[in-house]
Design a protein around this motif. Structure first.
Motif, PDB file in Angstrom:
ATOM      1  N   THR A   1      46.256  25.280 -39.030  1.00  0.00           N
ATOM      2  CA  THR A   1      46.467  26.329 -40.042  1.00  0.00           C
ATOM      3  C   THR A   1      45.175  26.782 -40.692  1.00  0.00           C
ATOM      4  O   THR A   1      45.169  27.782 -41.425  1.00  0.00           O
ATOM      5  CB  THR A   1      47.417  25.807 -41.140  1.00  0.00           C
ATOM      6  OG1 THR A   1      46.864  24.597 -41.688  1.00  0.00           O
ATOM      7  CG2 THR A   1      48.792  25.540 -40.575  1.00  0.00           C
ATOM      8  N   GLN A   2      44.067  26.087 -40.429  1.00  0.00           N
ATOM      9  CA  GLN A   2      42.830  26.429 -41.125  1.00  0.00           C
ATOM     10  C   GLN A   2      42.368  27.843 -40.779  1.00  0.00           C
ATOM     11  O   GLN A   2      41.958  28.604 -41.656  1.00  0.00           O
ATOM     12  CB  GLN A   2      41.727  25.433 -40.775  1.00  0.00           C
ATOM     13  CG  GLN A   2      40.413  25.768 -41.484  1.00  0.00           C
ATOM     14  CD  GLN A   2      39.255  24.961 -40.959  1.00  0.00           C
ATOM     15  OE1 GLN A   2      39.462  23.934 -40.326  1.00  0.00           O
ATOM     16  NE2 GLN A   2      38.046  25.431 -41.220  1.00  0.00           N
ATOM     17  N   ASN A   3      42.415  28.197 -39.501  1.00  0.00           N
ATOM     18  CA  ASN A   3      41.979  29.535 -39.106  1.00  0.00           C
ATOM     19  C   ASN A   3      42.835  30.614 -39.771  1.00  0.00           C
ATOM     20  O   ASN A   3      42.329  31.682 -40.147  1.00  0.00           O
ATOM     21  CB  ASN A   3      42.035  29.680 -37.590  1.00  0.00           C
ATOM     22  CG  ASN A   3      40.991  28.829 -36.890  1.00  0.00           C
ATOM     23  OD1 ASN A   3      39.958  28.492 -37.483  1.00  0.00           O
ATOM     24  ND2 ASN A   3      41.256  28.463 -35.644  1.00  0.00           N
ATOM     25  N   GLY A   4      44.117  30.330 -39.893  1.00  0.00           N
ATOM     26  CA  GLY A   4      44.991  31.287 -40.561  1.00  0.00           C
ATOM     27  C   GLY A   4      44.616  31.470 -42.024  1.00  0.00           C
ATOM     28  O   GLY A   4      44.637  32.592 -42.547  1.00  0.00           O
ATOM     29  N   ILE A   5      44.268  30.377 -42.696  1.00  0.00           N
ATOM     30  CA  ILE A   5      43.858  30.465 -44.106  1.00  0.00           C
ATOM     31  C   ILE A   5      42.547  31.221 -44.230  1.00  0.00           C
ATOM     32  O   ILE A   5      42.364  32.038 -45.145  1.00  0.00           O
ATOM     33  CB  ILE A   5      43.754  29.050 -44.708  1.00  0.00           C
ATOM     34  CG1 ILE A   5      45.146  28.425 -44.813  1.00  0.00           C
ATOM     35  CG2 ILE A   5      43.101  29.110 -46.083  1.00  0.00           C
ATOM     36  CD1 ILE A   5      45.146  27.022 -45.384  1.00  0.00           C
ATOM     37  N   ASP A   6      41.607  30.978 -43.311  1.00  0.00           N
ATOM     38  CA  ASP A   6      40.337  31.714 -43.341  1.00  0.00           C
ATOM     39  C   ASP A   6      40.577  33.215 -43.195  1.00  0.00           C
ATOM     40  O   ASP A   6      39.967  34.030 -43.898  1.00  0.00           O
ATOM     41  CB  ASP A   6      39.424  31.221 -42.221  1.00  0.00           C
ATOM     42  CG  ASP A   6      38.891  29.813 -42.476  1.00  0.00           C
ATOM     43  OD1 ASP A   6      38.910  29.386 -43.648  1.00  0.00           O
ATOM     44  OD2 ASP A   6      38.470  29.163 -41.508  1.00  0.00           O
ATOM     45  N   ASP A   7      41.465  33.569 -42.271  1.00  0.00           N
ATOM     46  CA  ASP A   7      41.772  34.995 -42.094  1.00  0.00           C
ATOM     47  C   ASP A   7      42.457  35.560 -43.334  1.00  0.00           C
ATOM     48  O   ASP A   7      42.198  36.712 -43.732  1.00  0.00           O
ATOM     49  CB  ASP A   7      42.674  35.195 -40.875  1.00  0.00           C
ATOM     50  CG  ASP A   7      41.949  34.926 -39.566  1.00  0.00           C
ATOM     51  OD1 ASP A   7      40.697  34.925 -39.571  1.00  0.00           O
ATOM     52  OD2 ASP A   7      42.638  34.681 -38.542  1.00  0.00           O
ATOM     53  N   PHE A   8      43.332  34.758 -43.949  1.00  0.00           N
ATOM     54  CA  PHE A   8      44.006  35.208 -45.170  1.00  0.00           C
ATOM     55  C   PHE A   8      42.992  35.468 -46.279  1.00  0.00           C
ATOM     56  O   PHE A   8      43.084  36.484 -46.995  1.00  0.00           O
ATOM     57  CB  PHE A   8      45.020  34.162 -45.631  1.00  0.00           C
ATOM     58  CG  PHE A   8      45.507  34.378 -47.041  1.00  0.00           C
ATOM     59  CD1 PHE A   8      46.446  35.364 -47.319  1.00  0.00           C
ATOM     60  CD2 PHE A   8      45.017  33.613 -48.095  1.00  0.00           C
ATOM     61  CE1 PHE A   8      46.888  35.573 -48.617  1.00  0.00           C
ATOM     62  CE2 PHE A   8      45.448  33.821 -49.391  1.00  0.00           C
ATOM     63  CZ  PHE A   8      46.393  34.804 -49.652  1.00  0.00           C
ATOM     64  N   LEU A   9      42.025  34.592 -46.455  1.00  0.00           N
ATOM     65  CA  LEU A   9      41.011  34.772 -47.496  1.00  0.00           C
ATOM     66  C   LEU A   9      40.178  36.025 -47.242  1.00  0.00           C
ATOM     67  O   LEU A   9      39.820  36.749 -48.175  1.00  0.00           O
ATOM     68  CB  LEU A   9      40.103  33.538 -47.567  1.00  0.00           C
ATOM     69  CG  LEU A   9      40.767  32.252 -48.081  1.00  0.00           C
ATOM     70  CD1 LEU A   9      39.811  31.073 -47.963  1.00  0.00           C
ATOM     71  CD2 LEU A   9      41.226  32.420 -49.525  1.00  0.00           C
ATOM     72  N   THR A  10      39.888  36.289 -45.982  1.00  0.00           N
ATOM     73  CA  THR A  10      39.115  37.485 -45.646  1.00  0.00           C
ATOM     74  C   THR A  10      39.911  38.748 -45.939  1.00  0.00           C
ATOM     75  O   THR A  10      39.396  39.714 -46.520  1.00  0.00           O
ATOM     76  CB  THR A  10      38.709  37.454 -44.164  1.00  0.00           C
ATOM     77  OG1 THR A  10      37.929  36.285 -43.908  1.00  0.00           O
ATOM     78  CG2 THR A  10      37.895  38.674 -43.809  1.00  0.00           C
ATOM     79  N   VAL A  11      41.173  38.753 -45.534  1.00  0.00           N
ATOM     80  CA  VAL A  11      42.031  39.913 -45.800  1.00  0.00           C
ATOM     81  C   VAL A  11      42.252  40.076 -47.303  1.00  0.00           C
ATOM     82  O   VAL A  11      42.293  41.206 -47.825  1.00  0.00           O
ATOM     83  CB  VAL A  11      43.372  39.768 -45.059  1.00  0.00           C
ATOM     84  CG1 VAL A  11      44.340  40.871 -45.465  1.00  0.00           C
ATOM     85  CG2 VAL A  11      43.149  39.790 -43.551  1.00  0.00           C
ATOM     86  N   ALA A  12      42.376  38.962 -48.030  1.00  0.00           N
ATOM     87  CA  ALA A  12      42.556  39.023 -49.478  1.00  0.00           C
ATOM     88  C   ALA A  12      41.342  39.652 -50.148  1.00  0.00           C
ATOM     89  O   ALA A  12      41.480  40.446 -51.088  1.00  0.00           O
ATOM     90  CB  ALA A  12      42.809  37.629 -50.040  1.00  0.00           C
ATOM     91  N   ALA A  13      40.140  39.300 -49.665  1.00  0.00           N
ATOM     92  CA  ALA A  13      38.925  39.909 -50.211  1.00  0.00           C
ATOM     93  C   ALA A  13      38.948  41.417 -50.019  1.00  0.00           C
ATOM     94  O   ALA A  13      38.600  42.191 -50.923  1.00  0.00           O
ATOM     95  CB  ALA A  13      37.693  39.300 -49.543  1.00  0.00           C
ATOM     96  N   LEU A  14      39.383  41.843 -48.842  1.00  0.00           N
ATOM     97  CA  LEU A  14      39.498  43.274 -48.566  1.00  0.00           C
ATOM     98  C   LEU A  14      40.548  43.905 -49.477  1.00  0.00           C
ATOM     99  O   LEU A  14      40.365  45.014 -49.995  1.00  0.00           O
ATOM    100  CB  LEU A  14      39.868  43.481 -47.098  1.00  0.00           C
ATOM    101  CG  LEU A  14      40.005  44.922 -46.608  1.00  0.00           C
ATOM    102  CD1 LEU A  14      38.693  45.657 -46.782  1.00  0.00           C
ATOM    103  CD2 LEU A  14      40.445  44.945 -45.146  1.00  0.00           C
ATOM    104  N   GLY A  15      41.654  43.198 -49.692  1.00  0.00           N
ATOM    105  CA  GLY A  15      42.711  43.722 -50.555  1.00  0.00           C
ATOM    106  C   GLY A  15      42.264  43.904 -51.993  1.00  0.00           C
ATOM    107  O   GLY A  15      42.563  44.926 -52.632  1.00  0.00           O
ATOM    108  N   PHE A  16      41.526  42.935 -52.529  1.00  0.00           N
ATOM    109  CA  PHE A  16      41.044  43.053 -53.910  1.00  0.00           C
ATOM    110  C   PHE A  16      40.036  44.196 -54.037  1.00  0.00           C
ATOM    111  O   PHE A  16      39.979  44.869 -55.070  1.00  0.00           O
ATOM    112  CB  PHE A  16      40.422  41.737 -54.374  1.00  0.00           C
ATOM    113  CG  PHE A  16      41.442  40.677 -54.695  1.00  0.00           C
ATOM    114  CD1 PHE A  16      42.390  40.887 -55.684  1.00  0.00           C
ATOM    115  CD2 PHE A  16      41.462  39.473 -54.012  1.00  0.00           C
ATOM    116  CE1 PHE A  16      43.337  39.915 -55.993  1.00  0.00           C
ATOM    117  CE2 PHE A  16      42.404  38.498 -54.305  1.00  0.00           C
ATOM    118  CZ  PHE A  16      43.343  38.721 -55.291  1.00  0.00           C
TER     119      PHE A  16
END
Length: 368
Positions: free
Chosen positions: A123-138
């Protein structure tokens, strides 16, 4: 060639980090009581940390002492969004939900570094991608805040400067997030790091120049003011102020739904920039909606305290005063009076108070 790129990258990042720390310190020193300034200082510190953690030489995944730095850099995306909100809304207040979002963005990298990565969890890669997408969202949310409230801003220097600051920062965050999703950091780490360092340096220089260009940032942040003004501000254009006063107090133009400053300027036959200046420097308001709401809330307070209107629904009073729905009215009323419309009506009617006079006598003071 690689050594030269690395040296230039290090110089750019070091300079950007030091300049951002200086900017943060100046914000706290000169405007530390303003929420936007405190968030701006936190964002500047987070930017300095990001300058370190985003370099090609920073260990990935982080281990030991560098884990808190990586976490703070990740949480800075939330800080940037909050900074943009506070900068464009003088009435913005931090809430526990905001702290929870920041804690989530900070806690996930720590969880990955201490638990998921050592255990090789899938699940780590999924969390990394989530953090990246979240940065874009903010970054997108901050940009939306910038665009959505731009027209209502009455402080002309702030309108010019803060759009540049927020747009540049949001653009940098978005490009960084997209490059991470596309794998540019892994493909050519040295070059990607140099480009990032140059972007950070450019943003730091731009922010520093902007602050110097608006007299130390005084136009960017609301200044401390007494709860009630001791005297009427001196009007800059008496004729325009008089026409504006007639439109508001006699014609009750504020009742018009979705009234914009452009439409009001057209109604008065005045250039929009002159009307902005009159309301801001002549009447002391920093936001057009705050100016309109001062009349709307005063009228609503008078109606709620009037025994003859005791059976009129609160929604009807809100719509008559110019609000387009109950939610914005409740928020604006609570911000102005620190109570709800229903509680205010109950207290006013039980005390037998005379209803306040709407217009200039009943105008809610501008807290911005």
């Amino acid at each position: 060639m690689t050594a030269a790129v690395h040296s230039l990258d290090l110089a750019l990042r070091s300079g950007a980090g030091l300049l951002l720390l200086l900017i943060g310190g100046l914000m706290l020193r000169d405007h530390g009581r303003a929420t936007a300034a405190r968030l701006g200082a936190a964002f500047a510190v987070g930017g300095a940390v990001f300058a370190i953690t985003s370099s090609a030489g920073f260990s990935r995944p982080p281990q030991g002492w560098d884990i808190p730095l990586m976490a703070l850099a990740t949480g800075n995306n939330v800080v940037f969004w909050l900074f943009a909100r506070a900068l464009f809304d003088d009435g913005f207040r931090l809430k526990p939900l905001h702290g929870g979002l920041w804690a989530t963005m900070v806690g996930l990298p720590v969880l990955c570094a201490l638990v998921l990565h050592p255990a090789r969890w899938p699940t780590q890669n999924g969390i990394d991608d989530f953090l990246t997408v979240a940065a874009l969202g903010f970054a997108v949310l901050a940009t939306a805040q910038t665009i959505g409230s731009y027209r209502d801003d009455l402080v002309e220097p702030r309108r010019r400067v803060r759009v540049l600051i927020v747009a540049a920062s949001a653009g940098f965050i978005a490009l960084t997030a997209l490059s991470n999703l596309m794998g540019a950091q892994e493909a050519r780490p040295a070059l990607a790091s140099l480009v990032g360092g140059a972007g950070l340096a450019a943003i730091a220089l731009g922010v520093a120049w902007a602050l110097l260009g608006v007299a130390g940032g005084r136009a960017l942040f609301p200044q401390a003011a007494p709860a009630r003004p001791t005297a009427e501000p001196e009007p800059l254009d008496p004729a325009l102020i008089a026409a504006l006063d007639r439109a508001m107090q006699t014609d009750r133009a504020y009742r018009q739904e979705a009234l914009t400053i452009g439409a009001l300027a057209h109604r008065l036959g005045a250039p929009e920039h002159r009307l902005r200046k009159a309301i801001n420097q002549g009447l002391g308001f920093r936001n057009f909606n705050a100016y309109l709401n001062s009349f709307r809330i005063a009228e609503a307070m008078a109606a709620l305290a009037d025994p003859a209107q005791a059976d009129v629904p609160v929604l009807t009073i809100a719509l008559d005063a110019g609000f387009n729905s109950l939610g914005p009215f409740n928020r604006a009323f609570r911000a102005a009076t620190e109570t709800t419309p229903t509680a205010y009506r109950r207290q006013a009617l039980s005390a037998g108070d005379e209803p306040p006079v709407s217009g200039s006598a009943g105008r809610i003071p501008n807290s911005a």
